[in-house]
Each structure stands twice: as C-alpha cells, then as structure tokens.
Design a protein around this motif. Structure first.
Motif, PDB file in Angstrom:
ATOM      1  N   VAL A  27       0.843  -1.198   0.000  1.00  0.00           N
ATOM      2  CA  VAL A  27       0.000   0.000   0.000  1.00  0.00           C
ATOM      3  C   VAL A  27       0.879   1.249   0.000  1.00  0.00           C
ATOM      4  CG1 VAL A  27      -1.741   1.316   1.271  1.00  0.00           C
ATOM      5  CG2 VAL A  27      -1.918  -1.184   1.136  1.00  0.00           C
ATOM      6  N   LEU A  28       1.900   1.260   0.855  1.00  0.00           N
ATOM      7  CA  LEU A  28       2.779   2.423   0.929  1.00  0.00           C
ATOM      8  C   LEU A  28       3.558   2.637  -0.361  1.00  0.00           C
ATOM      9  CD1 LEU A  28       4.066   1.992   4.585  1.00  0.00           C
ATOM     10  CD2 LEU A  28       2.395   3.661   3.736  1.00  0.00           C
ATOM     11  N   ASP A  29       3.982   1.551  -0.992  1.00  0.00           N
ATOM     12  CA  ASP A  29       4.681   1.680  -2.277  1.00  0.00           C
ATOM     13  C   ASP A  29       3.795   2.360  -3.303  1.00  0.00           C
ATOM     14  OD1 ASP A  29       6.987   0.485  -1.309  1.00  0.00           O
ATOM     15  OD2 ASP A  29       6.577  -1.474  -2.227  1.00  0.00           O
ATOM     16  N   LYS A  30       2.536   1.962  -3.358  1.00  0.00           N
ATOM     17  CA  LYS A  30       1.605   2.541  -4.337  1.00  0.00           C
ATOM     18  C   LYS A  30       1.328   4.012  -4.016  1.00  0.00           C
ATOM     19  CE  LYS A  30      -1.228   2.139  -7.840  1.00  0.00           C
ATOM     20  NZ  LYS A  30      -0.821   1.744  -9.169  1.00  0.00           N
ATOM     21  N   LEU A  31       1.083   4.304  -2.743  1.00  0.00           N
ATOM     22  CA  LEU A  31       0.798   5.685  -2.358  1.00  0.00           C
ATOM     23  C   LEU A  31       2.015   6.600  -2.562  1.00  0.00           C
ATOM     24  CD1 LEU A  31      -1.318   5.054   0.852  1.00  0.00           C
ATOM     25  CD2 LEU A  31      -2.122   6.138  -1.267  1.00  0.00           C
ATOM     26  N   SER A  32       3.200   6.054  -2.384  1.00  0.00           N
ATOM     27  CA  SER A  32       4.407   6.876  -2.517  1.00  0.00           C
ATOM     28  C   SER A  32       4.892   6.996  -3.952  1.00  0.00           C
ATOM     29  CB  SER A  32       5.526   6.326  -1.634  1.00  0.00           C
ATOM     30  OG  SER A  32       5.966   5.067  -2.108  1.00  0.00           O
ATOM     31  N   SER A  33       4.340   6.181  -4.833  1.00  0.00           N
ATOM     32  CA  SER A  33       4.797   6.227  -6.226  1.00  0.00           C
ATOM     33  C   SER A  33       3.754   6.777  -7.193  1.00  0.00           C
ATOM     34  CB  SER A  33       5.232   4.834  -6.691  1.00  0.00           C
ATOM     35  OG  SER A  33       4.111   3.962  -6.740  1.00  0.00           O
TER      36      SER A  33
ATOM     37  N   LYS B  35       0.799   9.690  -7.375  1.00  0.00           N
ATOM     38  CA  LYS B  35      -0.049  10.769  -6.870  1.00  0.00           C
ATOM     39  C   LYS B  35      -1.481  10.590  -7.362  1.00  0.00           C
ATOM     40  CE  LYS B  35       3.494  14.248  -6.155  1.00  0.00           C
ATOM     41  NZ  LYS B  35       3.972  15.580  -6.509  1.00  0.00           N
ATOM     42  N   ASP B  36      -1.646  10.007  -8.550  1.00  0.00           N
ATOM     43  CA  ASP B  36      -2.981   9.751  -9.077  1.00  0.00           C
ATOM     44  C   ASP B  36      -3.739   8.786  -8.156  1.00  0.00           C
ATOM     45  OD1 ASP B  36      -5.074   9.843 -11.189  1.00  0.00           O
ATOM     46  OD2 ASP B  36      -4.524   7.727 -11.450  1.00  0.00           O
ATOM     47  N   PHE B  37      -3.071   7.720  -7.731  1.00  0.00           N
ATOM     48  CA  PHE B  37      -3.689   6.757  -6.819  1.00  0.00           C
ATOM     49  C   PHE B  37      -4.047   7.434  -5.499  1.00  0.00           C
ATOM     50  CE2 PHE B  37      -3.392   3.477  -3.489  1.00  0.00           C
ATOM     51  CZ  PHE B  37      -4.332   2.574  -3.954  1.00  0.00           C
ATOM     52  N   GLY B  38      -3.125   8.196  -4.945  1.00  0.00           N
ATOM     53  CA  GLY B  38      -3.383   8.904  -3.700  1.00  0.00           C
ATOM     54  C   GLY B  38      -4.544   9.875  -3.822  1.00  0.00           C
TER      55      GLY B  38
ATOM     56  N   LEU C 252      -1.494   7.756   8.031  1.00  0.00           N
ATOM     57  CA  LEU C 252      -0.945   8.700   7.061  1.00  0.00           C
ATOM     58  C   LEU C 252      -1.757   9.985   7.076  1.00  0.00           C
ATOM     59  CD1 LEU C 252      -0.615   6.083   4.195  1.00  0.00           C
ATOM     60  CD2 LEU C 252       1.254   7.008   5.550  1.00  0.00           C
ATOM     61  N   ARG C 253      -1.073  11.091   7.014  1.00  0.00           N
ATOM     62  CA  ARG C 253      -1.758  12.397   7.001  1.00  0.00           C
ATOM     63  C   ARG C 253      -1.806  12.951   5.594  1.00  0.00           C
ATOM     64  NH1 ARG C 253      -1.436  16.198  11.770  1.00  0.00           N
ATOM     65  NH2 ARG C 253      -2.824  17.178  10.287  1.00  0.00           N
ATOM     66  N   TRP C 254      -2.897  13.629   5.293  1.00  0.00           N
ATOM     67  CA  TRP C 254      -2.941  14.374   4.029  1.00  0.00           C
ATOM     68  C   TRP C 254      -3.294  15.835   4.248  1.00  0.00           C
ATOM     69  CZ3 TRP C 254      -6.678  10.077   2.896  1.00  0.00           C
ATOM     70  CH2 TRP C 254      -7.987  10.360   3.291  1.00  0.00           C
TER      71      TRP C 254
END
Length: 104
Positions: free
Chosen positions: A33-39, A41-44, A101-103
């Motif tokens: 999950v963290l790999d996807k969120l960190s790579s 921005k569209d997914f996030g 995680l904060r946004w």
C-alpha cells in the motif's frame, strides 16, 4: 522473611515465533500500500477523493488493487487515513500493524 521469588513457567517461544512471522506478512501488505501511495499521486488522489466523500467501498477497492493478501480495516477523517492490518495464529489474535498517514 517472605520470599519475593516467583516461579515462572518454562519459556515457550512458539507463539512468539508464529506471531513474528505473521507480522512480517502484515508488513508486506502494508508495504504494498505504501509503495503505491508513494509512487502514484494519481492513486493517492483517488483514495483521498473517495474517502472525503465517505465512499468506503471504493477506498477499500482501491487499497485492494495494490495486491494485498489480507483484509484491512480502513478509517479516515479530514486529516488522513488509518489502516489496521491484523492476523491470527492458532485461532488466537496474535498481531496488529497500524499505519497512519496524514494528508492535511
């Protein structure tokens, strides 16, 4: 004079060993999950968009697309996202892993 000595049961690391191995699996899921969120921005952005609209089913679906193997409890608020990964071994809840995680 009374003794403060306590007889401890024999040490048995089997459950600890299994719990540690289960936690490694939880960490693997969290890492996906963290790999996807960190790579991506569209997914996030998609996760945030649906979370802010309280569409939990779409947030869960998106998180599942990362390739995680287990269910994850998802909670969010206006400031961010909280993921709770948990597992059992020998029908005993053995381990939990929280990712916050904060946004905002």
């Amino acid at each position: 004079m009374p003794s403060n000595q306590y007889e401890y049961p024999p040490v048995d690391p089997n459950l600890l060993y299994k719990s540690a191995n289960e936690t490694k699996k939880l960490m693997s899921d969290a890492s996906k999950v963290l790999d996807k969120l960190s790579s991506s921005k569209d997914f996030g952005s998609k996760v945030m968009y649906f979370a802010e609209r309280s569409d939990i089913e779409e947030v869960k679906r998106l998180i599942k697309t990362t390739g995680i193997k287990r269910d994850v409890k998802i909670d969010y608020n206006p400031d961010g996202l909280r993921l709770e990964f948990d597992s059992t071994t020998e029908n005993v809840p053995c381990c939990k892993l929280f990712v916050t995680l904060r946004w905002r």
